[in-house]
Design a protein around this motif. Sequence first.
Motif, PDB file in Angstrom:
ATOM      1  N   ASP A   1     -15.148  -2.835   2.313  1.00 41.53           N
ATOM      2  CA  ASP A   1     -15.099  -2.252   2.502  1.00 41.53           C
ATOM      3  C   ASP A   1     -16.882  -1.993   3.385  1.00 41.53           C
ATOM      4  OD1 ASP A   1     -12.038  -1.194   2.290  1.00 41.53           O
ATOM      5  OD2 ASP A   1     -13.291  -0.482   0.542  1.00 41.53           O
ATOM      6  N   ARG A   2     -17.278  -2.368   2.328  1.00 43.03           N
ATOM      7  CA  ARG A   2     -18.845  -2.906   2.589  1.00 43.03           C
ATOM      8  C   ARG A   2     -18.874  -3.487   4.430  1.00 43.03           C
ATOM      9  NH1 ARG A   2     -22.787  -6.488  -0.391  1.00 43.03           N
ATOM     10  NH2 ARG A   2     -22.147  -8.059   1.814  1.00 43.03           N
ATOM     11  N   SER A   3     -18.553  -4.356   4.250  1.00 45.96           N
ATOM     12  CA  SER A   3     -18.066  -5.163   5.112  1.00 45.96           C
ATOM     13  C   SER A   3     -17.987  -4.496   6.972  1.00 45.96           C
ATOM     14  CB  SER A   3     -17.626  -6.497   5.595  1.00 45.96           C
ATOM     15  OG  SER A   3     -18.356  -7.255   4.652  1.00 45.96           O
ATOM     16  N   VAL A   4     -17.180  -3.837   6.675  1.00 49.24           N
ATOM     17  CA  VAL A   4     -16.524  -3.150   8.032  1.00 49.24           C
ATOM     18  C   VAL A   4     -17.411  -1.956   8.057  1.00 49.24           C
ATOM     19  CG1 VAL A   4     -14.524  -1.278   8.360  1.00 49.24           C
ATOM     20  CG2 VAL A   4     -14.101  -3.516   7.227  1.00 49.24           C
ATOM     21  N   VAL A   5     -18.102  -1.174   7.167  1.00 48.55           N
ATOM     22  CA  VAL A   5     -18.777  -0.718   7.416  1.00 48.55           C
ATOM     23  C   VAL A   5     -20.321  -1.123   8.053  1.00 48.55           C
ATOM     24  CG1 VAL A   5     -20.337   1.780   6.367  1.00 48.55           C
ATOM     25  CG2 VAL A   5     -18.189   1.227   5.376  1.00 48.55           C
ATOM     26  N   GLU A   6     -20.858  -1.928   7.778  1.00 49.19           N
ATOM     27  CA  GLU A   6     -22.059  -2.319   7.903  1.00 49.19           C
ATOM     28  C   GLU A   6     -22.164  -3.000   9.674  1.00 49.19           C
ATOM     29  OE1 GLU A   6     -24.273  -4.214   3.937  1.00 49.19           O
ATOM     30  OE2 GLU A   6     -23.188  -5.647   5.387  1.00 49.19           O
ATOM     31  N   GLY A   7     -20.385  -3.891   9.824  1.00 50.60           N
ATOM     32  CA  GLY A   7     -20.396  -4.210  11.092  1.00 50.60           C
ATOM     33  C   GLY A   7     -19.959  -3.596  12.125  1.00 50.60           C
ATOM     34  N   ASN A   8     -19.374  -2.557  11.749  1.00 47.52           N
ATOM     35  CA  ASN A   8     -18.780  -1.820  12.503  1.00 47.52           C
ATOM     36  C   ASN A   8     -18.157  -0.362  12.084  1.00 47.52           C
ATOM     37  OD1 ASN A   8     -17.104  -1.442  15.226  1.00 47.52           O
ATOM     38  ND2 ASN A   8     -15.448  -2.556  14.772  1.00 47.52           N
TER      39      ASN A   8
ATOM     40  N   PRO B   1      -6.419  21.201  -0.419  1.00 45.00           N
ATOM     41  CA  PRO B   1      -5.317  19.397   0.171  1.00 45.00           C
ATOM     42  C   PRO B   1      -6.322  18.965   0.832  1.00 45.00           C
ATOM     43  CG  PRO B   1      -4.770  21.792   1.560  1.00 45.00           C
ATOM     44  CD  PRO B   1      -5.734  22.062   0.365  1.00 45.00           C
ATOM     45  N   THR B   2      -6.475  17.443   0.312  1.00 50.90           N
ATOM     46  CA  THR B   2      -7.104  16.570   0.197  1.00 50.90           C
ATOM     47  C   THR B   2      -6.897  15.420   0.526  1.00 50.90           C
ATOM     48  OG1 THR B   2      -9.193  17.654  -0.534  1.00 50.90           O
ATOM     49  CG2 THR B   2      -9.339  15.023   0.335  1.00 50.90           C
ATOM     50  N   ILE B   3      -6.764  14.458   1.893  1.00 53.73           N
ATOM     51  CA  ILE B   3      -5.962  12.772   1.814  1.00 53.73           C
ATOM     52  C   ILE B   3      -7.613  11.998   2.069  1.00 53.73           C
ATOM     53  CG2 ILE B   3      -5.442  11.461   3.822  1.00 53.73           C
ATOM     54  CD1 ILE B   3      -3.431  13.772   3.012  1.00 53.73           C
ATOM     55  N   ILE B   4      -7.085  11.058   1.192  1.00 56.22           N
ATOM     56  CA  ILE B   4      -8.332  10.198   0.851  1.00 56.22           C
ATOM     57  C   ILE B   4      -7.036   9.183   1.267  1.00 56.22           C
ATOM     58  CG2 ILE B   4      -9.739   9.394  -0.737  1.00 56.22           C
ATOM     59  CD1 ILE B   4      -9.601  11.763  -2.673  1.00 56.22           C
ATOM     60  N   ASN B   5      -8.206   8.221   2.142  1.00 57.27           N
ATOM     61  CA  ASN B   5      -7.584   6.747   2.782  1.00 57.27           C
ATOM     62  C   ASN B   5      -9.180   6.433   2.666  1.00 57.27           C
ATOM     63  OD1 ASN B   5      -5.907   8.395   5.463  1.00 57.27           O
ATOM     64  ND2 ASN B   5      -4.909   7.185   3.677  1.00 57.27           N
ATOM     65  N   ASN B   6      -8.679   4.832   2.091  1.00 52.90           N
ATOM     66  CA  ASN B   6      -9.991   3.774   2.013  1.00 52.90           C
ATOM     67  C   ASN B   6      -9.486   3.466   3.514  1.00 52.90           C
ATOM     68  OD1 ASN B   6      -9.319  -0.047   2.477  1.00 52.90           O
ATOM     69  ND2 ASN B   6     -10.607   0.901   0.680  1.00 52.90           N
ATOM     70  N   VAL B   7     -11.608   2.969   3.580  1.00 50.03           N
ATOM     71  CA  VAL B   7     -12.159   2.147   4.645  1.00 50.03           C
ATOM     72  C   VAL B   7     -11.487   1.661   5.354  1.00 50.03           C
ATOM     73  CG1 VAL B   7     -13.885   0.898   5.747  1.00 50.03           C
ATOM     74  CG2 VAL B   7     -14.092   2.579   3.701  1.00 50.03           C
ATOM     75  N   GLU B   8     -10.970   0.174   5.171  1.00 48.69           N
ATOM     76  CA  GLU B   8      -9.910  -0.425   5.704  1.00 48.69           C
ATOM     77  C   GLU B   8      -8.756   0.284   6.073  1.00 48.69           C
ATOM     78  OE1 GLU B   8      -9.245  -4.132   3.322  1.00 48.69           O
ATOM     79  OE2 GLU B   8      -7.214  -4.879   4.873  1.00 48.69           O
ATOM     80  N   THR B   9      -7.960   1.073   5.404  1.00 47.43           N
ATOM     81  CA  THR B   9      -6.918   2.100   6.029  1.00 47.43           C
ATOM     82  C   THR B   9      -7.455   2.148   7.457  1.00 47.43           C
ATOM     83  OG1 THR B   9      -6.322   2.429   3.790  1.00 47.43           O
ATOM     84  CG2 THR B   9      -5.134   3.353   5.414  1.00 47.43           C
ATOM     85  N   LEU B  10      -8.357   3.316   7.124  1.00 48.52           N
ATOM     86  CA  LEU B  10      -8.492   4.378   8.380  1.00 48.52           C
ATOM     87  C   LEU B  10      -8.970   3.323   9.837  1.00 48.52           C
ATOM     88  CD1 LEU B  10     -10.806   6.746   6.554  1.00 48.52           C
ATOM     89  CD2 LEU B  10      -8.844   7.144   7.712  1.00 48.52           C
ATOM     90  N   ALA B  11      -9.432   2.231   9.368  1.00 45.63           N
ATOM     91  CA  ALA B  11      -9.986   1.127  10.340  1.00 45.63           C
ATOM     92  C   ALA B  11      -9.217   0.506  10.990  1.00 45.63           C
ATOM     93  CB  ALA B  11     -10.764  -0.273   9.662  1.00 45.63           C
ATOM     94  N   ASN B  12      -7.912   0.567  10.168  1.00 45.58           N
ATOM     95  CA  ASN B  12      -6.204  -0.150  11.007  1.00 45.58           C
ATOM     96  C   ASN B  12      -5.830   1.256  11.453  1.00 45.58           C
ATOM     97  OD1 ASN B  12      -5.414  -2.673  10.116  1.00 45.58           O
ATOM     98  ND2 ASN B  12      -5.392  -2.353   7.858  1.00 45.58           N
ATOM     99  N   VAL B  13      -5.493   2.371  11.376  1.00 48.21           N
ATOM    100  CA  VAL B  13      -5.337   3.816  12.682  1.00 48.21           C
ATOM    101  C   VAL B  13      -5.737   3.325  13.668  1.00 48.21           C
ATOM    102  CG1 VAL B  13      -5.699   5.788  12.478  1.00 48.21           C
ATOM    103  CG2 VAL B  13      -4.960   4.626  10.299  1.00 48.21           C
ATOM    104  N   THR B  14      -6.684   3.048  13.619  1.00 50.56           N
ATOM    105  CA  THR B  14      -7.783   3.239  15.087  1.00 50.56           C
ATOM    106  C   THR B  14      -7.106   1.754  15.950  1.00 50.56           C
ATOM    107  OG1 THR B  14      -9.993   3.760  14.286  1.00 50.56           O
ATOM    108  CG2 THR B  14      -9.981   2.732  16.152  1.00 50.56           C
ATOM    109  N   TYR B  15      -6.602   0.166  15.345  1.00 47.50           N
ATOM    110  CA  TYR B  15      -6.219  -0.191  15.922  1.00 47.50           C
ATOM    111  C   TYR B  15      -4.934   0.245  16.310  1.00 47.50           C
ATOM    112  CZ  TYR B  15     -10.709  -3.172  15.330  1.00 47.50           C
ATOM    113  OH  TYR B  15     -12.393  -3.125  14.687  1.00 47.50           O
ATOM    114  N   ILE B  16      -4.537   0.530  15.520  1.00 49.53           N
ATOM    115  CA  ILE B  16      -2.902   0.783  15.173  1.00 49.53           C
ATOM    116  C   ILE B  16      -2.708   1.217  17.380  1.00 49.53           C
ATOM    117  CG2 ILE B  16      -0.842   2.100  14.834  1.00 49.53           C
ATOM    118  CD1 ILE B  16      -1.318   1.243  11.881  1.00 49.53           C
ATOM    119  N   ILE B  17      -3.606   2.960  17.384  1.00 46.00           N
ATOM    120  CA  ILE B  17      -3.504   3.785  18.608  1.00 46.00           C
ATOM    121  C   ILE B  17      -3.749   2.404  19.209  1.00 46.00           C
ATOM    122  CG2 ILE B  17      -4.480   5.748  19.445  1.00 46.00           C
ATOM    123  CD1 ILE B  17      -2.378   6.386  16.515  1.00 46.00           C
ATOM    124  N   ARG B  18      -4.793   1.757  19.550  1.00 50.07           N
ATOM    125  CA  ARG B  18      -5.371   1.362  20.580  1.00 50.07           C
ATOM    126  C   ARG B  18      -4.598  -0.036  20.801  1.00 50.07           C
ATOM    127  NH1 ARG B  18     -10.436  -2.445  20.121  1.00 50.07           N
ATOM    128  NH2 ARG B  18     -11.146   0.141  19.242  1.00 50.07           N
TER     129      ARG B  18
END
Lengths: 594, 372
Positions: free
Chosen positions: A202-209, A314-331
């Motif tokens: 997760d650190r690498s994703v946030v640092e890298g993109n 009400p609160t939704i919690i998602n992991n960094v990698e999960t949310l990054a995947n979301v972007t690519y899924i839509i894209r």
Amino acid sequence: MSRQISISVCMGTGGLAAGAREVMEMFSVELASAGVETTLHAQKHCDLHRVGCRGFCARDVLVDVSIDGTKTTYEQVTLDRVARIVNEHVVGGQPVEEFAAGVDYHNFEDKQLKVVLSECGLIDPEDIEAYIKVGGYEAAKKVLATLSPQDTIDTIKLSGLRGRGGAGFPTGLKWEFGSKEQASQKYLICNADEGDPGAFMDRSVVEGNPHVVIEGMIIAAYAIGTTKGYVYIRAEYPLAVQRLELALKHARQKGFLGDNIFGRGVKFDIKVKLGAGAFVCGEETALIASIEGNRGMPRSKPPFPAQKGLFGKPTIINNVETLANVTYIIRRGAEWFASLGTEKSKGTKVFALTGKIKNSGLIEVPMGIPLRKVIYGIGGGIEKDRRFKAVQTGGPSGGCIPESLLDTHLDYESLASVGSIMGSGGMVVLDEGDCMVNIAKYFLEFTQAESCGKCTPCRVGTKRLLEILTRITEGKGKANDLVTLEALARDVIDSSLCGLGQTAPNPILSTLKYFRDEYDAHIIDKRCPAGVCKALLTYTIKEDACTGCTMCARVCPVKAITGEKKKTHYIDHGLCIKCNSCYDVCKFNAVDKR
Amino acid sequence: MTTAIAQDTITLTINGKTVTAASGKTILQVCRDSGIYVPTLCYDERLEAYGGCRLCLVEVKGQGRPLSSCTTPIREGMEVTTDSDRITRLRKTVLELLLSNHPNDCMLCEKAGACTLQELVYMYGVRYDNYYGEMWNLPKKDDNPFISYDPNKCVLCGRCVNICQNVVMKGTIDMTGRGFYSKPDTAFGKPLTPDICVFCGQCVSACPVGALTEKQARGKGRVGSVERVRTTCTYCGTGCNFYLNVNKGKIVKVTSDYAAPVNKGNLCVKGRFGYDFIQHPDRITKPLIRREGVTDTSPEVLKDPMAVFREAEWDEALDLVASKFMELKNKYGPDSVGGFSSSRCTNEENYLFAKWVRVALNTNNVDNCARV
Ligand SMILES: Cc1cc2nc3c(=O)[nH]c(=O)nc-3n(C[C@H](O)[C@H](O)[C@H](O)COP(=O)(O)O)c2cc1C
Ligand code: SF4
Ligand code: SF4
Ligand code: SF4
Ligand code: SF4
Ligand code: SF4
Ligand code: SF4
Ligand code: FES
Ligand code: FES
């Protein structure tokens, strides 16, 4: 015609530690003196820029030089190598072969399938334009312009994406729960706590993109209907925090966050909340308590955060990698994503591959790939070509998988069926020199120390488990210890409040299952087969191998070794403190420990 | 099924018995309402469920792992089992683990006989020695007049912390440390002093074991030797109820009455610790009337109060007061007198007093000292 030259320098945490900042400066100096004009991103003459972690930090500083689309990767670039790269390659057009990344790098790099990490190590993480240039924010724009919240949820459901934070809960379903809740305020939290020792995906994703995570959050917020988001990130990640803050600032300036996102009247903004480095604060309810300003202690579920989360909303919690995947899924489309991986585990997974492996680092592979391919393909096999013993997956509360199960596939179900977990993606390779009792003890030391202390089974149970393991490694194990160990391990799993206690005994159960003989050897024979547990070792010198070189006698700190020059030496076991010095120093492998 | 009813009440089964309860309740609350026993240690009805001790675990059909009944809301059609071999085993393990870091000290312990841990250990027939290892050996803390804290007996139920933070709203104590070394304490382990603690003793009242006890009660009699007398606090108009614990005619301490309608087991420092006036030798227990002819009431003279006053019976004293009031009223008119009552009286008493001043004395000169 001018050539298209681009130089990218790895400035992830690993790169910076290896001196990437100085290397970058040296490049601009050398380029200037060679008469090459460098303009950041203008692509006039030479585009020199920083990139985030590329996963192979052991070979940092990694530098890519690409001329008219032909890329050469240099590894372990030091200041003195820069001049030759500039003069021979950038100016002269001839790559400097002796500095170029070797076969390990290509084994490591070429066998991966990068989705989440696809732009990490490629684009400048501190430049929003670089992200936009590769298609960034198009996914969020598309969602806000053409999809209803329910359509968005359906797309994610169709993709089959499951949470990458550990439990593997279907993301679309979680969002649906969140969207159905009626409340004056809801919250979205991105979990970037990443407390597993050795994990840095997760650190690498946030640092890298960082923008890919922000974009995923915009999409999630729209789908569940919330205006407020948090990123909970550990304070020990200063570079990630800094790049995230910068990215948020740029996104606000562009109108991608705020009161009127993309001019579509949608409101959403993100706050950054720093965690103080407690492993348990990665657990969602403890994380919520921490944001609320309370001691980071989990609470029982149900009610789940989707019903009653941050500030009772009400609160939704998602992991960094999960949310990054979301972007690519839509894209790239839900169908594309669903085509990767296995039937129940879609897409890719990022792992932190470490331990006794030749190529350690951060890797991304399709779900369902056999373990063997990861360890012997990407990982290049075991260090020093020793014998593989086990691989521990899933972080500190995962299980150990033995050689006989090396063909296990890396997906949620297969890992669970062999007594381990996906977790957040830790992967530690163990070889014949590792003692499995000691490994179990090592992981219990971690979970026991990180227990929040709230519930009895975890607070006292993990402590007692650790004490039993410690006694076994010290040769004080008793015949019925394994019965107690196993029964207590199961009770702690069954009765603990949160995921920490519910999984902490996994390393014990899986090592008991696959390596029971090692436990028996410790308890019955008072012997550590791997030669690790100090209290159980006896150092002796093999008469036939000893040349009488006197090296051992000279290094022994307690003068336990006697012997004349060129004659066999002897160890006085009463004096020996088992420091291993003689074993290390003997060139003739004459020192034996068992 | 009509939807209106379905929203408000929920039907579930507990140990095979069908039960109907209001939605929003937890499994534990429904069990208690229905007279089904579930052991608890960290649950305190004054507080939001904590879920820490794990003794109240029950099985819910369809759920792989047992759930803590104190935190789990009921759902329609839920099938709950409060006792099974598995549940009993887990509860025993929890108790054994607690005992593995607990001094074997019931004989000398203030709480013996009223201790939830002692009771549960007895009930489940659990022994001390199933698990062994490191045990706490921490210093006792009683650097204040009221509260004695022996961390070694603490079972980490969190009740003291939660009541101090969420009922008293003081936040004097919180959980400190991590894992095996977590324990409730003040910030940086500072002593309890009036600037951080109001000495309401709410924490003591919440403690299910002998970790937090009343310092002044030490050695003066445990639950087996005291008689509990339910009474109402005389200090203020709130009218909290509590139990006076009396040993051979001597008040030993005050304990909470959870059933008290006004205060539900809660008390402030006065009600909890201010009982020493009751049996104080200086306490005035009879009306006093100034002796005839004595005019000097300077402090010097008052050192011997009985030189100034004499004891009287209530009838004589009341007659005297009434006659003096009438005398003044007749001579100078009703507005020459007035009444001032106490916030230590109940609402009813204050009402009667005001009525008396207005009707009997014919004046509106009436007030009360309650200003906070
Ligand atoms: C002890 C413990 C530590 C955890 N640490 C993390 C973490 O560091 N990062 C994370 O994303 N999830 C972590 N989780 C999982 C979270 O509770 C939660 O399930 C996850 O963030 C949900 O996101 P997902 O659905 O996208 O996976 C942890 C869970 C436990 C029990
Ligand atoms: S399982 Fe461990 S970490 Fe989780 S609540 Fe219990 S004590 Fe805390
Ligand atoms: S292990 Fe250390 S102490 Fe023992 S004989 Fe070798 S050098 Fe000496
Ligand atoms: S706290 Fe309870 S169990 Fe512990 S010594 Fe006192 S009476 Fe016994
Ligand atoms: S006496 Fe009252 S204020 Fe002081 S610590 Fe206990 S509960 Fe808190
Ligand atoms: S001191 Fe008493 S009330 Fe407080 S946590 Fe310990 S056992 Fe519970
Ligand atoms: S003085 Fe305190 S305990 Fe007594 S009645 Fe008033 S609030 Fe209650
Ligand atoms: S920081 Fe450079 S490869 Fe990881
Ligand atoms: S009473 Fe429910 S967990 Fe303690």
